[in-house]
Write a protein that holds these residues in place. Structure first.
Motif, PDB file in Angstrom:
ATOM      1  N   GLY A  66     -37.039  38.228 -73.268  1.00 43.04           N
ATOM      2  CA  GLY A  66     -36.782  36.989 -73.548  1.00 43.04           C
ATOM      3  C   GLY A  66     -37.499  35.353 -72.603  1.00 43.04           C
ATOM      4  N   LEU A  67     -38.830  35.250 -72.673  1.00 43.23           N
ATOM      5  CA  LEU A  67     -39.246  33.874 -71.459  1.00 43.23           C
ATOM      6  C   LEU A  67     -39.267  32.741 -72.188  1.00 43.23           C
ATOM      7  N   THR A  68     -38.486  32.066 -71.518  1.00 43.59           N
ATOM      8  CA  THR A  68     -38.007  30.389 -71.378  1.00 43.59           C
ATOM      9  C   THR A  68     -38.485  29.730 -70.671  1.00 43.59           C
ATOM     10  N   GLY A  69     -37.463  28.707 -70.870  1.00 42.46           N
ATOM     11  CA  GLY A  69     -38.109  27.053 -69.630  1.00 42.46           C
ATOM     12  C   GLY A  69     -38.457  25.921 -70.119  1.00 42.46           C
ATOM     13  N   GLY A  70     -37.939  25.096 -69.549  1.00 34.52           N
ATOM     14  CA  GLY A  70     -38.588  23.664 -69.840  1.00 34.52           C
ATOM     15  C   GLY A  70     -39.900  23.627 -70.152  1.00 34.52           C
ATOM     16  N   ILE A  71     -39.661  22.199 -70.716  1.00 31.64           N
ATOM     17  CA  ILE A  71     -41.380  21.371 -71.128  1.00 31.64           C
ATOM     18  C   ILE A  71     -42.344  21.687 -70.054  1.00 31.64           C
ATOM     19  N   GLY A  72     -43.464  22.389 -69.945  1.00 32.89           N
ATOM     20  CA  GLY A  72     -43.771  21.948 -68.338  1.00 32.89           C
ATOM     21  C   GLY A  72     -43.654  22.737 -67.670  1.00 32.89           C
ATOM     22  N   SER A  73     -43.279  23.536 -67.890  1.00 33.82           N
ATOM     23  CA  SER A  73     -42.543  24.547 -66.416  1.00 33.82           C
ATOM     24  C   SER A  73     -43.882  25.985 -66.229  1.00 33.82           C
ATOM     25  N   GLY A  74     -44.055  25.994 -67.137  1.00 29.63           N
ATOM     26  CA  GLY A  74     -45.485  27.100 -66.519  1.00 29.63           C
ATOM     27  C   GLY A  74     -45.077  28.740 -67.672  1.00 29.63           C
ATOM     28  N   LYS A  75     -44.509  28.252 -68.255  1.00 35.03           N
ATOM     29  CA  LYS A  75     -44.070  29.378 -69.410  1.00 35.03           C
ATOM     30  C   LYS A  75     -46.039  30.168 -69.958  1.00 35.03           C
ATOM     31  N   SER A  76     -46.498  29.514 -70.644  1.00 33.89           N
ATOM     32  CA  SER A  76     -48.413  29.874 -70.720  1.00 33.89           C
ATOM     33  C   SER A  76     -48.289  30.957 -70.139  1.00 33.89           C
ATOM     34  N   THR A  77     -48.256  30.211 -68.373  1.00 31.25           N
ATOM     35  CA  THR A  77     -49.503  30.822 -66.915  1.00 31.25           C
ATOM     36  C   THR A  77     -48.637  31.923 -67.107  1.00 31.25           C
ATOM     37  N   VAL A  78     -47.350  31.626 -66.997  1.00 31.33           N
ATOM     38  CA  VAL A  78     -46.416  33.216 -66.383  1.00 31.33           C
ATOM     39  C   VAL A  78     -46.229  34.400 -67.224  1.00 31.33           C
ATOM     40  N   ALA A  79     -46.432  34.285 -68.582  1.00 31.79           N
ATOM     41  CA  ALA A  79     -46.823  35.209 -69.925  1.00 31.79           C
ATOM     42  C   ALA A  79     -48.135  36.275 -69.635  1.00 31.79           C
ATOM     43  N   ALA A  80     -49.481  34.087 -69.569  1.00 34.48           N
ATOM     44  CA  ALA A  80     -50.734  35.583 -69.161  1.00 34.48           C
ATOM     45  C   ALA A  80     -50.546  36.223 -68.511  1.00 34.48           C
ATOM     46  N   LEU A  81     -50.023  36.001 -67.413  1.00 33.60           N
ATOM     47  CA  LEU A  81     -50.452  37.278 -65.450  1.00 33.60           C
ATOM     48  C   LEU A  81     -48.897  38.456 -66.257  1.00 33.60           C
ATOM     49  N   PHE A  82     -48.039  38.282 -66.574  1.00 32.72           N
ATOM     50  CA  PHE A  82     -47.617  39.608 -67.582  1.00 32.72           C
ATOM     51  C   PHE A  82     -48.917  40.404 -68.335  1.00 32.72           C
ATOM     52  N   ALA A  83     -49.350  39.339 -69.306  1.00 30.16           N
ATOM     53  CA  ALA A  83     -50.652  40.025 -70.489  1.00 30.16           C
ATOM     54  C   ALA A  83     -51.453  40.617 -69.639  1.00 30.16           C
ATOM     55  N   GLU A  84     -51.827  40.424 -68.281  1.00 32.01           N
ATOM     56  CA  GLU A  84     -53.120  40.975 -67.330  1.00 32.01           C
ATOM     57  C   GLU A  84     -52.391  42.001 -66.548  1.00 32.01           C
ATOM     58  N   LEU A  85     -51.023  42.351 -66.956  1.00 32.84           N
ATOM     59  CA  LEU A  85     -50.305  43.463 -66.344  1.00 32.84           C
ATOM     60  C   LEU A  85     -49.629  44.948 -67.708  1.00 32.84           C
ATOM     61  N   GLY A  86     -50.256  44.311 -68.482  1.00 34.02           N
ATOM     62  CA  GLY A  86     -50.190  45.562 -69.777  1.00 34.02           C
ATOM     63  C   GLY A  86     -49.353  45.024 -70.489  1.00 34.02           C
TER      64      GLY A  86
END
Length: 200
Positions: free
Chosen positions: A6-26
């Motif tokens: 489960g990935l979470t964080g406050g608004i504006g924390s950068g969740k989408s950016t982090v998720a995109a990096l995980f996606a790049e790793l498969g």
């Protein structure tokens, strides 16, 4: 069943950016916000439920949901927010579960902004990853990204679990105070950990 983080964080924390990096790793990614948007498109299940519950005032002449007006209403009024969550959250949970079950990658990241608001859900998430930054950084990022008034950003933040409580419930934390260029190394380290824990 896929190993789910489960990935979470406050608004504006950068969740989408982090998720995109995980996606790049498969990693497989399920984004609860994207699921919510899909469910609230014209004539989708969430759209119908919102229209039935709140009436036509939050829809334009073409039938599109006025997300900004609805967001302002629900974050200014806890009762209205609870009404919206009561109808949307079960639909989002069901669709997210369906998407997670279809993922074939070694592990999946389930990105949920309000993941911890109801407490830690051990039965759904094997680990919880929190993306963190200071409240001042959150506000600055959301204002720059979305043009939302700072007071409205603060209202959204008040509706979320406090930062200290979020961090206390986390298994893993990525510090995103300094921006995306500092994220690749911690994401790669956690990718290795999650693959090991998932048995891949």
């Amino acid at each position: 069943m896929t190993y789910v983080v489960g990935l979470t964080g406050g608004i504006g924390s950068g969740k989408s950016t982090v998720a995109a990096l995980f996606a790049e790793l498969g990693a497989g990614i399920v984004d609860a916000d994207a699921v919510s948007h899909a469910l609230s498109r014209p004539d989708a299940a969430g759209w119908r439920a919102i229209r039935a519950e709140f009436g036509p005032a939050f829809f334009d002449a073409a039938g599109q949901l006025d997300r900004a007006a609805l967001r302002k209403t629900v974050f200014d009024n806890p009762h209205e927010r609870a009404r919206l969550e009561r109808i949307l959250h079960p639909l989002i949970r069901d669709e997210s579960r369906r998407q997670l079950e279809a993922i074939a990658s070694p592990y999946a990241i389930s990105m949920v902004p309000l993941l911890l608001e109801g407490g830690r859900q051990h039965e759904r998430y094997r680990r919880v990853l929190v993306v963190d930054c200071t409240p001042a950084t959150q506000i600055a990022r959301v204002v720059a990204r979305s043009g939302i008034d700072p007071d409205q950003v603060r209202a959204i933040m008040r509706a979320q679990i406090p930062r200290e409580a979020r961090l206390a419930l986390a298994d893993d934390v990525i510090d995103n105070e300094d921006g995306p260029e500092k994220l690749a190394a911690p994401v790669a380290r956690l990718d290795r950990l999650y693959r090991m824990l998932a048995g891949s």
